[in-house]
Scaffold this motif. Structure first.
Motif, PDB file in Angstrom:
ATOM      1  N   HIS A   1      39.568   6.016  40.187  1.00 11.66           N
ATOM      2  CA  HIS A   1      38.436   6.935  40.297  1.00 11.66           C
ATOM      3  C   HIS A   1      37.134   6.226  39.920  1.00 11.66           C
ATOM      4  O   HIS A   1      37.075   5.472  38.938  1.00 11.66           O
ATOM      5  CB  HIS A   1      38.654   8.154  39.396  1.00 11.66           C
ATOM      6  CG  HIS A   1      39.768   9.037  39.851  1.00 11.66           C
ATOM      7  ND1 HIS A   1      39.607  10.024  40.803  1.00 11.66           N
ATOM      8  CD2 HIS A   1      41.080   9.074  39.504  1.00 11.66           C
ATOM      9  CE1 HIS A   1      40.749  10.638  41.010  1.00 11.66           C
ATOM     10  NE2 HIS A   1      41.676  10.086  40.241  1.00 11.66           N
ATOM     11  N   ILE A   2      36.108   6.524  40.675  1.00  9.92           N
ATOM     12  CA  ILE A   2      34.801   5.897  40.474  1.00  9.92           C
ATOM     13  C   ILE A   2      33.706   6.951  40.530  1.00  9.92           C
ATOM     14  O   ILE A   2      33.921   8.081  40.988  1.00  9.92           O
ATOM     15  CB  ILE A   2      34.520   4.818  41.540  1.00  9.92           C
ATOM     16  CG1 ILE A   2      34.616   5.432  42.954  1.00  9.92           C
ATOM     17  CG2 ILE A   2      35.461   3.635  41.388  1.00  9.92           C
ATOM     18  CD1 ILE A   2      34.197   4.504  44.052  1.00  9.92           C
TER      19      ILE A   2
ATOM     20  N   GLU B   1      33.002   2.652  37.014  1.00 11.58           N
ATOM     21  CA  GLU B   1      34.262   3.294  36.649  1.00 11.58           C
ATOM     22  C   GLU B   1      33.956   4.713  36.200  1.00 11.58           C
ATOM     23  O   GLU B   1      32.954   4.970  35.536  1.00 11.58           O
ATOM     24  CB  GLU B   1      34.958   2.515  35.536  1.00 11.58           C
ATOM     25  CG  GLU B   1      34.126   2.319  34.284  1.00 11.58           C
ATOM     26  CD  GLU B   1      34.871   1.574  33.203  1.00 11.58           C
ATOM     27  OE1 GLU B   1      36.107   1.701  33.148  1.00 11.58           O
ATOM     28  OE2 GLU B   1      34.227   0.864  32.408  1.00 11.58           O
ATOM     29  N   TYR B   2      34.816   5.623  36.577  1.00 10.83           N
ATOM     30  CA  TYR B   2      34.582   7.035  36.284  1.00 10.83           C
ATOM     31  C   TYR B   2      34.989   7.356  34.851  1.00 10.83           C
ATOM     32  O   TYR B   2      36.066   6.960  34.397  1.00 10.83           O
ATOM     33  CB  TYR B   2      35.367   7.900  37.271  1.00 10.83           C
ATOM     34  CG  TYR B   2      35.239   9.384  37.026  1.00 10.83           C
ATOM     35  CD1 TYR B   2      34.023  10.025  37.197  1.00 10.83           C
ATOM     36  CD2 TYR B   2      36.336  10.130  36.615  1.00 10.83           C
ATOM     37  CE1 TYR B   2      33.893  11.386  36.982  1.00 10.83           C
ATOM     38  CE2 TYR B   2      36.222  11.494  36.398  1.00 10.83           C
ATOM     39  CZ  TYR B   2      34.997  12.111  36.584  1.00 10.83           C
ATOM     40  OH  TYR B   2      34.878  13.464  36.365  1.00 10.83           O
TER      41      TYR B   2
ATOM     42  N   SER C   1      38.981   8.503  29.038  1.00 15.89           N
ATOM     43  CA  SER C   1      40.023   9.513  28.839  1.00 15.89           C
ATOM     44  C   SER C   1      40.548   9.533  27.408  1.00 15.89           C
ATOM     45  O   SER C   1      41.061  10.554  26.938  1.00 15.89           O
ATOM     46  CB  SER C   1      41.178   9.269  29.816  1.00 15.89           C
ATOM     47  OG  SER C   1      41.696   7.955  29.652  1.00 15.89           O
ATOM     48  N   ASN C   2      40.414   8.426  26.695  1.00 12.13           N
ATOM     49  CA  ASN C   2      40.861   8.336  25.292  1.00 12.13           C
ATOM     50  C   ASN C   2      39.686   8.461  24.315  1.00 12.13           C
ATOM     51  O   ASN C   2      39.839   8.136  23.137  1.00 12.13           O
ATOM     52  CB  ASN C   2      41.589   7.016  25.049  1.00 12.13           C
ATOM     53  CG  ASN C   2      42.865   6.916  25.864  1.00 12.13           C
ATOM     54  OD1 ASN C   2      43.617   7.889  25.979  1.00 12.13           O
ATOM     55  ND2 ASN C   2      43.112   5.748  26.446  1.00 12.13           N
ATOM     56  N   PHE C   3      38.543   8.908  24.816  1.00 12.76           N
ATOM     57  CA  PHE C   3      37.329   9.080  24.017  1.00 12.76           C
ATOM     58  C   PHE C   3      36.848   7.758  23.414  1.00 12.76           C
ATOM     59  O   PHE C   3      36.268   7.734  22.330  1.00 12.76           O
ATOM     60  CB  PHE C   3      37.547  10.118  22.906  1.00 12.76           C
ATOM     61  CG  PHE C   3      37.755  11.512  23.436  1.00 12.76           C
ATOM     62  CD1 PHE C   3      36.672  12.304  23.803  1.00 12.76           C
ATOM     63  CD2 PHE C   3      39.032  12.009  23.583  1.00 12.76           C
ATOM     64  CE1 PHE C   3      36.867  13.584  24.294  1.00 12.76           C
ATOM     65  CE2 PHE C   3      39.241  13.283  24.080  1.00 12.76           C
ATOM     66  CZ  PHE C   3      38.152  14.077  24.441  1.00 12.76           C
ATOM     67  N   VAL C   4      37.092   6.675  24.124  1.00 12.58           N
ATOM     68  CA  VAL C   4      36.514   5.386  23.738  1.00 12.58           C
ATOM     69  C   VAL C   4      35.080   5.339  24.256  1.00 12.58           C
ATOM     70  O   VAL C   4      34.844   5.534  25.456  1.00 12.58           O
ATOM     71  CB  VAL C   4      37.330   4.214  24.312  1.00 12.58           C
ATOM     72  CG1 VAL C   4      36.639   2.887  24.010  1.00 12.58           C
ATOM     73  CG2 VAL C   4      38.746   4.225  23.745  1.00 12.58           C
ATOM     74  N   PRO C   5      34.086   5.118  23.385  1.00 15.82           N
ATOM     75  CA  PRO C   5      32.682   5.155  23.840  1.00 15.82           C
ATOM     76  C   PRO C   5      32.309   3.902  24.617  1.00 15.82           C
ATOM     77  O   PRO C   5      32.784   2.805  24.332  1.00 15.82           O
ATOM     78  CB  PRO C   5      31.908   5.237  22.524  1.00 15.82           C
ATOM     79  CG  PRO C   5      32.782   4.537  21.540  1.00 15.82           C
ATOM     80  CD  PRO C   5      34.205   4.843  21.950  1.00 15.82           C
ATOM     81  N   LYS C   6      31.452   4.097  25.584  1.00 15.02           N
ATOM     82  CA  LYS C   6      30.961   2.987  26.405  1.00 15.02           C
ATOM     83  C   LYS C   6      29.460   3.152  26.618  1.00 15.02           C
ATOM     84  O   LYS C   6      29.006   4.205  27.077  1.00 15.02           O
ATOM     85  CB  LYS C   6      31.688   2.954  27.752  1.00 15.02           C
ATOM     86  CG  LYS C   6      33.194   2.680  27.629  1.00 15.02           C
ATOM     87  CD  LYS C   6      33.867   2.694  28.988  1.00 15.02           C
ATOM     88  CE  LYS C   6      35.373   2.497  28.857  1.00 15.02           C
ATOM     89  NZ  LYS C   6      35.719   1.121  28.446  1.00 15.02           N
TER      90      LYS C   6
END
Length: 453
Positions: free
Chosen positions: A158-159, A208-209, A267-272
């Protein structure tokens, strides 16, 4: 026999003008001939008498004829300008615009060909149409353009495709800035640029989505909230991403727009860290950047971006923005809230500073209800928003503060303009009134879209 149509033709203005013109132009040769006849003694009785009686008649006739000729010339020039010069001017203008646009497109094209060898994949516009299913799933609309959800095959990856409007970035600087900066970054806490598209003036960025959207959706909502441990984990991830931009690349990357809208969660709430439209590249050994880099969002922009009296513009400008972000994460609210129930709470950094300093002098702690990790976020945030840039820690030091224990943290000095007794903030923080000329991004209903546009 004269018909009505013949009479109309004879009585028309154009025909009358031709008759007058013919009359005067026929009289002039006649008078000249008459004058010549008189000079050689030819006896012409009546014309000679008329000539002697009205000596200025010839000059009157010549004057009227000159006026008529001038009108003819003016009419000719008008026709020439209307049907020759005006179209020629339009063609020259269009040719200049095409030439200017062509130069811009060629410059972007040359850059993208070089970038394609070391950066993300380049897609054709036909590819973009295919992966978005003819732009079927629109995520939202913003100042730079529209964002659509797409899927890359194979693998069903997904993008998010950001289609840039042609009039939003006529010279392509922001487009090239984002491709050049984020295209070379590979870090778990920085959003990944999958690819891009550039065909003539049609440009797109493929990311990346991030299914969980942006951070502001969670820290400003009572329904969606994190534990303090999770907030510390998210804060550390953001700090590591910014530190990588400052120190982990060949050229330091200054983001200039750190805020909750620009922090995405996977999806794992990793911040970017995301949205590099305002980012700039500078040598790592360069301690400051030119003042023309003045850009950002009201409420997060560093004071030195407004006035050099607070210091030079540098990586510490991102530290300031990160400090404001930390305080909003700790307070679960906007830092500036004119609708706060208590006027002293209108500006959260000032209010929380007073609460933390009173703890040190009062036996009954006014922050007894504050979680230890909440106080850690607040103290680190207050260190980051010191008014003088040289008083702020570097991002590497911020990471150490967040990873360390609470007991080792010391309170910084008061980082904003207000006296020690009154902390009602709107008047005590004059920078807010000076920032009104800096445009803030449009609010979009979907928080993810408001970040990515």
């Amino acid at each position: 026999m004269l018909t009505c149509s013949d009479f109309r033709k004879q009585a028309s203005p154009a025909n009358r003008m031709n008759q007058i013109r013919a009359f005067f132009w026929s009289v002039i040769p006649f008078l000249k001939c008459l004058e010549g006849s008189l000079s050689i003694g030819v006896y012409v009785r009546y014309p000679r008498l008329m000539y002697e009686r009205y000596p200025r008649l010839m000059y009157v006739v010549v004057g009227i004829s000159t006026i008529i000729s001038a009108l003819d010339i003016a009419k000719f020039l008008f026709v020439l300008c209307r049907f020759v010069l005006a179209p020629l001017a339009v063609l020259i203008f269009l040719a200049y615009k095409f030439w200017k646009t062509r130069i811009t497109i060629d410059a972007v094209e040359k850059f993208l060909r070089m970038q394609q060898m070391i950066g993300p994949m380049r897609y054709t516009y036909t590819d973009i149409i295919a992966v978005t299913s003819h732009f079927k799933d629109k995520l939202g609309q913003g100042g730079y353009g529209s964002v659509y959800k797409g899927v890359l095959l194979p693998g069903d990856f997904h993008i998010a495709v950001k289609m840039l409007e042609s009039n939003s970035n006529c010279h392509g600087e922001d487009f090239m800035s984002e491709v050049s900066t984020i295209g070379r970054i590979h870090h778990v806490n920085v959003v990944r640029l999958v690819g891009f598209c550039s065909e003539e003036m049609r440009r797109a960025l493929v990311y990346e989505y991030m299914p969980q959207g942006s951070l502001d959706k969670y820290i400003f909502s009572a329904e969606k909230s994190f534990s303090w441990d999770k907030l510390i984990e998210i804060a550390l991830g953001i700090a590591r991403g910014i530190n990588y931009l400052h120190q982990g690349c060949e050229m330091q990357i200054l983001h200039f727009d750190i805020k909750p809208h620009n922090i995405l969660l996977d999806s794992n709430f990793v911040p970017k860290v995301a949205d590099f439209g305002l980012a700039k590249l500078y040598p790592r050994d360069k301690s400051f950047v030119p003042s023309r880099a003045l850009r950002g969002t009201v409420g997060y922009i560093a004071p030195e971006m407004i006035s050099r009296s607070f210091g030079v513009i540098s990586s510490k400008s991102d530290v300031y923005s990160f400090g404001m972000l930390l305080l909003e994460m700790a307070g679960g609210r906007r830092n500036a809230d004119p609708n706060a129930p208590n006027s002293s709470q209108a500006y959260y950094p000032s209010w929380v500073y007073d609460r933390l300093t009173e703890q040190e002098v009062c036996e009954i702690s006014p922050v007894a209800d504050m979680h230890e990790l909440e106080r850690k976020l607040c103290i680190v945030g207050l260190w980051c928003i010191q008014m003088k840039s040289h008083d702020r820690p570097a991002m590497s030091e911020v990471i150490e503060m967040l990873e360390g224990g609470f007991d080792g943290l010391q309170m910084p000095s008061r980082p904003f303009f207000c006296d020690d007794e009154h902390t009602a903030v709107p008047d005590s923080y004059p920078l807010l009134s000076e920032l009104t000329e800096i445009s803030e991004e449009d609010e979009i209903s979907d928080s993810y879209v408001s970040r990515i546009l």
